[in-house]
Each structure stands twice: as C-alpha cells, then as structure tokens.
Design an enzyme around this catalytic site. Structure first.
Site, short mmCIF file in Angstrom:
data_model
loop_
_atom_site.label_atom_id
_atom_site.label_comp_id
_atom_site.label_asym_id
_atom_site.label_seq_id
_atom_site.Cartn_x
_atom_site.Cartn_y
_atom_site.Cartn_z
N GLY A 84 21.42 -66.58 -41.12
CA GLY A 84 21.27 -65.85 -42.38
C GLY A 84 22.57 -65.34 -42.93
O GLY A 84 22.59 -64.55 -43.85
N CYS A 85 23.68 -65.79 -42.35
CA CYS A 85 24.98 -65.38 -42.87
C CYS A 85 25.68 -66.60 -43.45
O CYS A 85 25.60 -67.68 -42.89
CB CYS A 85 25.84 -64.79 -41.76
SG CYS A 85 25.00 -63.53 -40.82
N GLN A 86 26.40 -66.40 -44.56
CA GLN A 86 27.16 -67.49 -45.14
C GLN A 86 28.36 -67.82 -44.26
O GLN A 86 28.84 -68.93 -44.21
CB GLN A 86 27.63 -67.10 -46.54
CG GLN A 86 27.55 -68.25 -47.52
CD GLN A 86 28.08 -67.85 -48.88
OE1 GLN A 86 29.28 -67.65 -49.07
NE2 GLN A 86 27.20 -67.74 -49.84
N SER A 87 28.82 -66.78 -43.56
CA SER A 87 29.90 -66.99 -42.60
C SER A 87 29.26 -66.95 -41.21
O SER A 87 28.14 -66.51 -41.05
CB SER A 87 30.92 -65.87 -42.74
OG SER A 87 30.25 -64.62 -42.78
N ALA B 94 24.22 -62.82 -48.78
CA ALA B 94 24.58 -63.95 -47.93
C ALA B 94 25.29 -63.56 -46.65
O ALA B 94 25.37 -64.35 -45.72
CB ALA B 94 25.43 -64.92 -48.73
#
Lengths: 439, 141
Positions: free
Chosen positions: B51-54, B119
């Site tokens: 669930g993280c863009q990174s 994000a």
C-alpha cells in the site's frame, strides 16, 4: 502569471482565420504565419485553474490521468439535469424526445470528430477500460485455442489484463512486442512475432507511462496481412491529436471521454461495422434487445446491442459539448501548441542536473516521464505538490514498463493546451527546490 | 523509559517550533536519517508493507517484554514518517503499542498522510506495527 499570448510557428491556411480575399491569396503563396492561441481566453474557460492548492496557484500537469473541464462542458451537465432530464429511446413524451435528440446528437459529433463512417459505429461505454473489456470479453469469436494475441510492452494494465483473461479462457497465447531503450517499440521484433496463428493485435496509440507515439498504422497494416484483428487503445491520443478512423483502418479503437475535456463515466468504442456485428454483446438487459421471450431473445442492431440499460446520458451529451469545444480551438492547433510545451519542457527538465527522461524521442505526446538522479519519484512528487504542482508519480498503472527500465516509477508531467511555459518554469523551480531538500 | 504518550508529546513539541511545512519536512527527512535501520538480510518481500508507492520494510523483535522495531524505505520522506512512528513505539510493551493513539501525526502537521488512500501508506504502516504488537502480545502473556 503574465504573458498569456503564445506565438506558434504554424503553417495555416488563413481562410480559417480571416475571410478576406487578399489574405486568402497570400495563404496560397504558402506563407508560414505565426498564429496566436488565446491562452488567456482558454484558461478563463477552465474554472478549476483559478484555485489554489496548499496555498499556491494550482499548476495542473496530470493531464494524462484526466483533463480538466471547460465551463461549456460543466454547463451542459447542469443544463441536462435542469432542463431535459429524461430516459432516452423509449418515451413518447417531449422530454424523452429532447433528451434522445441531444444524446444522439452527441453520437453524431463523435462520429464526425473521429471521421467514423456511421454513427452506429460509435458505442458509448463507461470509459476506455470498459471499451477494451467489451471487445476482449467477446473476442473468443476471433481468437481460438492455440491462437496468438500480441500486446506491447508499454501497455497500461487496462490493456493487458483483459487480454490475459481472454487467453486463459480460450487457451490462446499472449505475445509481447518488446520496447527499445529509447521507449519506442521494437518493430523488427513485432514483424517477427506475426504469423498465421496471430489472431489479435492490441497496442496503445500513445503510451501513458512514457508518452511515446507508437507507429499504429504500420502495426495495423502488418496485422491485417495475417488476417488478424486489431484494437488500438486511444486513451492518450483522443484528446491530443487529430484522429481519422477510416485512414487508420483499425478494427476497434477505444477512447476516454474524461481525457478529452469530457466528464468521467463516458467512453467510446469504435469498431468497423462488420467487426461490431461479429462481436457478441457482453451485457444483457434493456435497450440492447430486439424481441424478448423466455424461449429466445434477439438482439437489437448497432449501437444498441452494446448499450444495455440506461446509458450515461448526461455524460454523453457533455462529451458532445467537449468535442464542440475542442473543434473550436482545432485539434491541429492543440497538437501544435502542446508540442511546443513538450519541446520547451523537455529542454528545461534536461537542465536539471541528474535528470533522465524515459522515452525521449521526437514522435511523442506532451508527456515527460523522468527521474532525477537516484531520488525516489514519490519524494519529489510530495514536495512539488506542496508547491502547488500536480504531477503524477509512481508506476502509472504500467508496472511492466517500469520493470523494463528497472525503476520503481517516474515523475510524469503531462501537458494540455491550457498549460503555459510559465507554468513549466514554476514546475522546474519546484523540482529544483525538491532536489535541494532531498539531496 | 518515557511512555509512548510522553514521546509523542515531545515529537509534537519539536515540530511546533517550525512555522512552515518546508521546515517540518526537512526535520522529518533528518529524523529519517536517524532511523534504526533494518538488517539488509531482513529486507525480504514478506517484510514489505503493502500500500505504499515507495518500498517500506519493517522488522519487529521481542526483547524481553518490549518490541524493538527497525525499518527502511527507498524514499526519504517515507523513511522520515516511519522513523517518527518507530521513535514513539520502539522499546515499548506490546499492550501499550496496541493502545497507542495516532492523533499526534495530525498535530505535527502531517495530517494529509493519514488519508487511507495516500500513496505512502502511513495507515498501512500503523496497521503493520500494531499487528506485530498483537502477535507478540500473545507471547508476552
């Protein structure tokens, strides 16, 4: 922001601008004139461009995700619900007739805009993804067991997954056209992939992740030599270039309403008449039938066969208003102006130390996908957002593309005809501030 | 050792010294640099928070009756965010971590990161840290 008038070196037939005979004469001499796109007037049509984000004037560079809407489109939605909201195609009452006339009028506008032969070849869907799925879900009539479906390595997920699902369903094989280091498709590899088993070729016109324009005419013509069907995903092209369905000759072409100044929830599926007739309907319901009994139902003709249930009437009508708006400015003018922004933006971004652009080729839309040194695109996106600049960061729903370039994602700035060079300057300053903060 | 509540108040106070977002972000980036780093060998797929863009990796170890968190991220801002959480929650008892409030994030001016659709997945990070605490809670009992 000052200096709203932009000069474009653009060859125009001056009849379009002036009715004067003298000027018409001079245009026949083939003079290159600089035309002016009245950006101040255009920007005034987009109310959202007046708002602030995080206390800063909004700079909207996420046009590849969705375009903003001019007042002419917003007003049309309000007008529909205020003045002639009724269900279409069934009521004998005046309101229903009026709503039907507006909706079918919009279909005719779409037809003319994309040079489609007949209005019934314009299928209204809920969006580009819906259009692709409408074809893929019935494509078993074109793709049989052990046949091959070709997609490209620069597709977004919407144009990969439906075809994977089709291949699994019928036992066909998915083949992928590789992408070169500069972001262009490996056309040599494509021609080698084609064979007698090729049943369907599916490619986007412009890649959303990189902005590179694919040689779709060559792709379509080569596929047809093997009697393969073709679908071109036009999500990124429909609002940014002049499209001619008859010249292009694709069997199917999909468009997104909200990416061409129309509202969300409306899309277009174009198909050749024969292709659409062969394709089975993917949804049953009202509107799409001819006769219904419990023994046998016969389907309605085009376009209604694919438009089960009450369509997005307001969306369709407002899309018609978006087309009127784009026509008024002219797609050639829009394309030329946006190309100017691309060239300027590319040069400015290249000036940032460590910047690397993915898909840095000449034949592309006004989309710049890039990274700065080894900084994470998410970090940069977060900081520039604080400075009022809306860019997209991440994999752009095209994970295989990022995998290809071995990066977690990119920063993507995508321009529209209501953007300006001054806005690009502000973005570049914001980027430089972000780089300083993060390094 | 100070309680979670006390550390969180301390962090809020530190952030209140800055007048604008830029200084707050710069401080957060600095905090990211002081993050107890996860061992390279523990940067496995199953330790990535979804669930993280990174990418964010978190590891939790039980040391007597307290949890020690280590983490890392490929994005600097995300690293700063996880560092703030870990500073407050690492070295605490599982039960206290489970009960810990998260409104201090709002108070330090990072409210926008609390949106579930954001994000960077701060919400996912909080959830993951609490999940570790719940898992270790059963062991402590």
């Amino acid at each position: 922001m000052t200096g709203y008038f932009y000069l474009l070196e653009y060859k125009v037939t001056l009849e379009r601008l002036f009715s004067s005979t003298d000027l018409t004469m001079s245009s026949r001499l083939g003079l290159t004139f600089a035309i002016m796109l009245d950006i101040k007037k255009i920007r005034a049509d987009f109310p959202i461009l007046n708002r602030k984000v995080n206390g800063q004037p909004l700079i909207y560079f996420d046009n590849a995700a969705t375009s903003q809407k001019p007042t002419q489109v917003i007003d049309k939605i309000v007008a529909y619900y205020t003045l002639y909201n009724a269900n279409i195609h069934r009521g004998v009452h005046a309101l229903s007739q009026e709503a039907t006339d507006h909706f079918e009028g919009a279909r005719e506008k779409v037809r003319a805009f994309f040079n489609i032969p007949l209005a019934k070849q314009v299928i209204f869907t809920s969006g580009n993804t819906h259009s692709i799925n409408a074809v893929a879900s019935g494509a078993h009539v074109f793709v049989k067991k052990e046949d091959e479906v070709i997609v490209s390595a620069v597709e977004h997920h919407s144009n990969i997954v439906p075809w994977q699902m089709l291949c699994e369903r019928v036992g066909a094989v998915l083949k992928v056209i590789p992408v070169l280091d500069d972001g262009r498709l490996d056309m040599h590899a494509y021609h080698n992939l084609l064979n007698s088993k090729t049943a369907f070729v599916v490619v986007n016109h412009i890649s959303n992740a990189l902005g590179v324009t694919n040689p779709v005419k060559e792709i379509i013509d080569a596929a047809h030599q093997y009697d393969a069907m073709t679908l071109i995903d036009g999500a990124q092209s429909c609002g940014h270039m002049k499209l001619d369905m008859q010249a292009l000759d694709a069997d199917f072409y999909t468009m997104s309403g909200h990416k061409m100044c129309g509202p969300t929830g409306i899309g277009i599926l174009y198909g050749k008449e024969e292709a659409l007739n062969s394709l089975p309907p993917y949804q049953g319901g009202g509107e799409m039938i001819d006769q219904v009994s419990f023994e046998k139902t016969t389907y309605a003709g085009l376009p209604h066969k694919f438009e089960a249930g009450t369509p997005n009437i307001a969306g369709g009508i407002a899309l018609g208003a978006a087309i009127d708006y784009l026509n008024e400015i002219g797609m050639e003018n829009i394309a030329a102006y946006e190309h100017g922004l691309l060239v300027y933006g590319t040069a400015q971004i290249k000036n940032i130390p460590g910047a690397k652009i993915y898909g840095d080729v000449t034949d592309k839309a006004a989309v710049i996908s890039f990274n700065v040194a080894s900084l994470h695109p998410y970090d940069i996106g977060t900081i520039v957002d604080k400075l009022g600049v809306a860019v997209r960061t991440g994999h752009h729903c095209a994970q295989p593309v990022m995998e290809r370039f071995k990066i977690p994602g990119t920063i993507r700035a995508s321009f529209a005809f209501y953007n300006t060079k001054e806005e690009i300057d502000v973005m570049v300053q914001a980027l430089q501030r972000a780089v300083t903060m993060l390094s | 050792m100070a309680s979670i509540q006390e550390i969180q108040e301390e962090i809020v106070e530190e952030f209140s010294m800055f007048d604008d977002w830029m200084q707050r972000y710069e401080y957060m980036i600095d905090l990211g640099k002081s993050l107890p780093l996860i061992d390279e060998s523990l940067k496995t797929e199953d330790r990535i928070i979804k669930g993280c863009q990174s990418k964010v990796w978190v590891n939790a170890e039980l040391e007597s009756d307290k949890i020690a968190f280590t983490a890392d991220s490929d994005a600097i801002i995300t690293k700063g965010i996880i560092a703030i959480l870990i500073r407050a929650w690492s070295g605490q008892k599982p039960a206290d971590i489970i009960a810990a409030k998260t409104d201090f994030i709002d108070e330090i001016g990072l409210k926008e990161h609390l949106s579930p659709t954001r994000a960077n997945g701060l919400v996912s990070m909080i959830k993951q840290l609490k999940m570790y605490a719940i898992a270790y809670q059963t062991q402590v009992n």
